[in-house]
Design a protein around this motif. Structure first.
Motif, PDB file in Angstrom:
ATOM      1  N   THR A 154       0.815  -1.207   0.144  1.00  0.00           N
ATOM      2  CA  THR A 154      -0.059   0.022   0.086  1.00  0.00           C
ATOM      3  C   THR A 154       0.911   1.193   0.034  1.00  0.00           C
ATOM      4  OG1 THR A 154      -1.958  -1.129   1.286  1.00  0.00           O
ATOM      5  CG2 THR A 154      -1.788   1.242   1.409  1.00  0.00           C
ATOM      6  N   VAL A 155       0.695   2.077  -0.954  1.00  0.00           N
ATOM      7  CA  VAL A 155       1.536   3.288  -0.986  1.00  0.00           C
ATOM      8  C   VAL A 155       1.303   4.451  -0.034  1.00  0.00           C
ATOM      9  CG1 VAL A 155       1.858   5.181  -2.488  1.00  0.00           C
ATOM     10  CG2 VAL A 155       1.533   3.181  -3.600  1.00  0.00           C
ATOM     11  N   ASP A 156       2.135   4.818   0.451  1.00  0.00           N
ATOM     12  CA  ASP A 156       2.261   6.000   1.606  1.00  0.00           C
ATOM     13  C   ASP A 156       3.467   6.847   1.212  1.00  0.00           C
ATOM     14  OD1 ASP A 156       2.017   7.571   3.725  1.00  0.00           O
ATOM     15  OD2 ASP A 156       2.796   6.261   5.175  1.00  0.00           O
ATOM     16  N   ASN A 157       4.780   6.518   1.392  1.00  0.00           N
ATOM     17  CA  ASN A 157       5.975   7.536   1.154  1.00  0.00           C
ATOM     18  C   ASN A 157       6.159   7.712  -0.209  1.00  0.00           C
ATOM     19  OD1 ASN A 157       6.673   7.502   3.999  1.00  0.00           O
ATOM     20  ND2 ASN A 157       7.452   5.659   3.870  1.00  0.00           N
ATOM     21  N   TRP A 158       5.743   6.791  -1.302  1.00  0.00           N
ATOM     22  CA  TRP A 158       5.769   7.032  -2.669  1.00  0.00           C
ATOM     23  C   TRP A 158       4.766   7.758  -3.105  1.00  0.00           C
ATOM     24  CZ3 TRP A 158       6.917   1.263  -3.958  1.00  0.00           C
ATOM     25  CH2 TRP A 158       8.012   0.753  -3.280  1.00  0.00           C
ATOM     26  N   ALA A 159       3.804   8.219  -2.455  1.00  0.00           N
ATOM     27  CA  ALA A 159       2.590   9.153  -3.115  1.00  0.00           C
ATOM     28  C   ALA A 159       3.255  10.276  -3.704  1.00  0.00           C
ATOM     29  CB  ALA A 159       1.851   9.577  -2.086  1.00  0.00           C
ATOM     30  N   GLY A 160       2.696  10.647  -4.864  1.00  0.00           N
ATOM     31  CA  GLY A 160       3.198  11.763  -5.618  1.00  0.00           C
ATOM     32  C   GLY A 160       4.374  11.953  -6.568  1.00  0.00           C
ATOM     33  N   LEU A 163       6.317   5.908 -11.221  1.00  0.00           N
ATOM     34  CA  LEU A 163       7.042   4.932 -11.481  1.00  0.00           C
ATOM     35  C   LEU A 163       8.644   5.066 -11.846  1.00  0.00           C
ATOM     36  CD1 LEU A 163       4.548   2.060 -12.262  1.00  0.00           C
ATOM     37  CD2 LEU A 163       5.537   2.573 -10.029  1.00  0.00           C
ATOM     38  N   ARG A 164       8.469   6.016 -13.025  1.00  0.00           N
ATOM     39  CA  ARG A 164       9.862   6.440 -13.561  1.00  0.00           C
ATOM     40  C   ARG A 164      10.678   7.177 -12.599  1.00  0.00           C
ATOM     41  NH1 ARG A 164      10.528   6.880 -18.805  1.00  0.00           N
ATOM     42  NH2 ARG A 164       8.397   7.298 -19.400  1.00  0.00           N
ATOM     43  N   GLN A 165      10.079   7.959 -11.646  1.00  0.00           N
ATOM     44  CA  GLN A 165      10.749   8.969 -10.754  1.00  0.00           C
ATOM     45  C   GLN A 165      11.298   7.847  -9.631  1.00  0.00           C
ATOM     46  OE1 GLN A 165       7.717  11.536 -10.030  1.00  0.00           O
ATOM     47  NE2 GLN A 165       8.594  13.407 -11.122  1.00  0.00           N
ATOM     48  N   LEU A 166      10.448   7.013  -9.245  1.00  0.00           N
ATOM     49  CA  LEU A 166      11.095   6.175  -8.085  1.00  0.00           C
ATOM     50  C   LEU A 166      12.082   5.227  -8.557  1.00  0.00           C
ATOM     51  CD1 LEU A 166       7.270   5.308  -6.748  1.00  0.00           C
ATOM     52  CD2 LEU A 166       9.135   6.631  -5.562  1.00  0.00           C
ATOM     53  N   ASP A 194       5.118   6.226 -16.415  1.00  0.00           N
ATOM     54  CA  ASP A 194       4.584   7.714 -15.936  1.00  0.00           C
ATOM     55  C   ASP A 194       3.254   7.643 -15.182  1.00  0.00           C
ATOM     56  OD1 ASP A 194       6.692   9.160 -17.196  1.00  0.00           O
ATOM     57  OD2 ASP A 194       5.791   9.023 -18.964  1.00  0.00           O
ATOM     58  N   THR A 195       3.037   6.533 -14.702  1.00  0.00           N
ATOM     59  CA  THR A 195       1.731   6.408 -13.766  1.00  0.00           C
ATOM     60  C   THR A 195       2.162   7.082 -12.468  1.00  0.00           C
ATOM     61  OG1 THR A 195       0.819   4.320 -14.947  1.00  0.00           O
ATOM     62  CG2 THR A 195       0.310   4.852 -12.561  1.00  0.00           C
ATOM     63  N   MET A 196       1.249   7.936 -12.118  1.00  0.00           N
ATOM     64  CA  MET A 196       1.520   8.554 -10.894  1.00  0.00           C
ATOM     65  C   MET A 196       1.035   7.975  -9.485  1.00  0.00           C
ATOM     66  SD  MET A 196       2.631  11.475  -9.340  1.00  0.00           S
ATOM     67  CE  MET A 196       2.740  12.732 -10.399  1.00  0.00           C
ATOM     68  N   LEU A 197       1.582   7.830  -8.573  1.00  0.00           N
ATOM     69  CA  LEU A 197       0.987   7.224  -7.323  1.00  0.00           C
ATOM     70  C   LEU A 197       0.407   8.112  -6.467  1.00  0.00           C
ATOM     71  CD1 LEU A 197       3.880   4.486  -6.729  1.00  0.00           C
ATOM     72  CD2 LEU A 197       1.972   4.256  -8.195  1.00  0.00           C
ATOM     73  N   GLN A 198      -0.646   7.612  -5.670  1.00  0.00           N
ATOM     74  CA  GLN A 198      -1.316   8.542  -4.650  1.00  0.00           C
ATOM     75  C   GLN A 198      -1.269   7.529  -3.674  1.00  0.00           C
ATOM     76  OE1 GLN A 198      -1.923  11.399  -5.158  1.00  0.00           O
ATOM     77  NE2 GLN A 198      -1.538  11.507  -7.425  1.00  0.00           N
ATOM     78  N   ILE A 215      12.217  -1.905   1.798  1.00  0.00           N
ATOM     79  CA  ILE A 215      11.224  -1.370   1.067  1.00  0.00           C
ATOM     80  C   ILE A 215      10.162  -0.442   1.828  1.00  0.00           C
ATOM     81  CG2 ILE A 215       9.213  -1.350  -0.686  1.00  0.00           C
ATOM     82  CD1 ILE A 215      10.830  -3.899  -1.853  1.00  0.00           C
ATOM     83  N   LYS A 216      10.256   0.786   1.684  1.00  0.00           N
ATOM     84  CA  LYS A 216       9.229   1.646   2.414  1.00  0.00           C
ATOM     85  C   LYS A 216       8.245   2.290   1.531  1.00  0.00           C
ATOM     86  CE  LYS A 216      11.560   0.546   6.130  1.00  0.00           C
ATOM     87  NZ  LYS A 216      11.164  -0.415   7.062  1.00  0.00           N
ATOM     88  N   PRO A 217       7.140   1.797   1.141  1.00  0.00           N
ATOM     89  CA  PRO A 217       6.087   2.132   0.059  1.00  0.00           C
ATOM     90  C   PRO A 217       5.394   3.532   0.534  1.00  0.00           C
ATOM     91  CG  PRO A 217       5.382   0.209   0.810  1.00  0.00           C
ATOM     92  CD  PRO A 217       6.497   0.522   1.402  1.00  0.00           C
TER      93      PRO A 217
END
Length: 217
Positions: A154-160, A163-166, A194-198, A215-217
């Motif tokens: 479940t996404v938390d720290n990766w929000a905003g 996938l390319r940026q991460l 380029d999918t943005m995570l929220q 991993i800290k998602p």
């Protein structure tokens, strides 16, 4: 997927459940067991079911097991029987013989006489349970000797971030195979870079087991 005709020798619990599942997947299954109760239980569920002694090579030939591309041997704790059946099947030219083993020694013997795949249902089940208890969100474990997990995060720290940026593959040897954007009910498979995570999005990933704790998602 091409429909297969599969032979299963031994229609106890494992063999019977395997046969049912293969039928559900659209394949033809021919079963063989010496126990009349097992034969009666399976006769309405499988393509064909026979009562007979699988350790008798003549029986196997008469029933046409040499014509199957895949034969599964699941005869419970009967180590000697499974070894003999495996030997007969390989001598008859069956290309893929899958045999249930009950011990490490049993596995060694089966491998030496030519079994193509040897499996321990109890060992696999125990591995799955241990991993699910220790890795919350685990979907599956791929038993290829590589320690690969199919994990849900479940996404938390990766929000905003995208996938390319991460750059998750290079950082964590991690591959995202599906995303469910919160609060949508279904997954989007093979997402674009380029999918943005929220926050709250759910990811399904392939990942090496040893990398999971980093991993800290």
């Amino acid at each position: 997927m091409e429909s297969l005709e599969i032979g299963i020798i031994g229609l106890g619990k494992f063999g019977y459940f395997l046969a049912q599942r293969m039928m559900e997947l659209g394949h033809d299954v021919v079963g063989l067991d010496s126990n009349p109760d097992f034969v009666r239980r399976a006769q309405d569920d499988l393509t064909r079911v026979f009562q007979g002694d699988g350790t008798d090579r003549t029986v196997l030939e008469q029933l046409g097991f040499q014509n199957f591309s895949n034969v599964v041997v699941s005869v419970g704790a009967a180590m000697e029987a499974s070894i003999l059946i495996c030997l007969h099947l390989k001598e008859l030219g069956v290309p893929n013989v899958w045999v249930k083993a009950i011990s490490w020694e049993h596995e060694k013997v089966l491998t030496k006489i030519g079994a193509d795949e040897v499996f321990f249902p109890e060992r696999y089940g125990a591995q799955q349970l241990a991993l699910r208890m220790t890795h919350p969100g685990l979907i599956d474990y791929l038993p290829f000797g590589m320690g690969v997990l199919i994990q849900q995060l479940t996404v938390d720290n990766w929000a905003g971030q995208t996938l390319r940026q991460l750059d998750l593959t290079n950082k964590y040897r991690l591959q995202v195979v599906a995303i469910r954007h919160h609060p949508k009910p279904s997954f989007e498979f093979l997402p674009q870079a380029d999918t943005m995570l929220q926050k709250g999005d759910e990811l399904v990933i392939f990942v090496q087991e040893e990398m999971l704790k980093k991993i800290k998602p």
